[in-house]
Design a protein around this motif. Structure first.
Motif, short mmCIF file in Angstrom:
data_model
loop_
_atom_site.label_atom_id
_atom_site.label_comp_id
_atom_site.label_asym_id
_atom_site.label_seq_id
_atom_site.Cartn_x
_atom_site.Cartn_y
_atom_site.Cartn_z
N ALA A 75 0.83 -1.11 -0.07
CA ALA A 75 0.09 0.04 0.00
C ALA A 75 1.03 1.31 0.12
CB ALA A 75 -0.90 0.03 1.07
N ALA A 76 2.01 1.23 0.63
CA ALA A 76 2.77 2.27 0.78
C ALA A 76 3.58 2.65 -0.58
CB ALA A 76 3.91 2.02 1.86
N ARG A 79 1.23 4.26 -3.14
CA ARG A 79 1.17 5.83 -2.87
C ARG A 79 2.42 6.26 -3.35
NH1 ARG A 79 -1.03 3.75 1.87
NH2 ARG A 79 1.08 4.27 3.02
N GLU A 82 2.76 6.58 -7.28
CA GLU A 82 2.02 7.84 -7.92
C GLU A 82 2.79 9.21 -7.73
OE1 GLU A 82 -1.87 7.93 -5.84
OE2 GLU A 82 -2.60 5.95 -6.83
N ARG A 83 3.36 9.23 -6.56
CA ARG A 83 4.20 10.33 -6.35
C ARG A 83 5.62 10.19 -7.29
NH1 ARG A 83 4.25 9.89 0.04
NH2 ARG A 83 1.88 10.23 0.24
N GLY A 89 -0.01 4.25 -11.55
CA GLY A 89 0.01 3.86 -10.36
C GLY A 89 0.21 2.39 -10.22
N ASP A 152 3.56 7.21 4.62
CA ASP A 152 2.38 7.55 4.06
C ASP A 152 2.19 8.98 2.97
OD1 ASP A 152 2.96 9.56 5.96
OD2 ASP A 152 1.10 9.69 6.82
#
Length: 152
Positions: A75-76, A79, A82-83, A89, A152
């Motif tokens: 999950a991390a 995220r 995407e960044r 993603g 996060d």
């Protein structure tokens, strides 16, 4: 009253030749469909998630659909992807094992290994047989986030 060590009574039914009877189906869960349900599917590992990447997108099998707990590290990584500019993603969807083998890049993700690109699978090269740009980007992004203490 029976103690916890007591054995259940043996059935008088004979299964022939001393072979054990087939196990009963799990309670509360329907039996898998003909063909196995997950036969030929890429599944998460015991302590890792599986990612396949190609065309600017990455995919991982959906753990909750498979009756597994969702991974915090994957999950991390989703995220962070995407960044880091991974256009699509990380998307959860069922993956065939053949897709994992044919992907431009495949990797394992876990809290112990971080992002571990796979360069060979079943003795054959994955993609070019070298660590690819998505694997490098995700590995570096996760390592930086861990060093900063910000996932996060």
């Amino acid at each position: 009253m029976r103690s916890w060590r007591a054995r259940p009574p043996r059935s008088s039914r004979s299964w022939g030749g001393g072979a054990a009877p087939p196990p009963p189906p799990p309670r509360g869960r329907p039996p898998p469909p003909p063909g196995g349900g997950v036969a030929g599917a890429a599944l998460p590992g015991t302590t890792s998630a599986t990612l396949a990447a190609g065309g600017g997108r990455a995919y991982t099998p959906p753990p909750t659909e498979l009756g597994l707990l969702a991974g915090t590290t994957v999950a991390a990584v989703a995220r962070l992807a995407e960044r880091a500019g991974l256009t699509g993603g990380v998307t959860e969807r069922r993956l065939a094992l053949d897709e994992l083998r044919a992907a431009q890049e495949s990797m394992l993700v876990s809290s112990i290994r971080g992002v571990a690109p796979l360069v060979r699978l079943d003795g054959r090269p994955v993609g070019s047989g070298a660590v690819g740009p998505v694997g490098i980007t995700l590995r570096d992004a996760l390592e930086r986030a861990v060093r900063r203490g910000v996932l996060d």
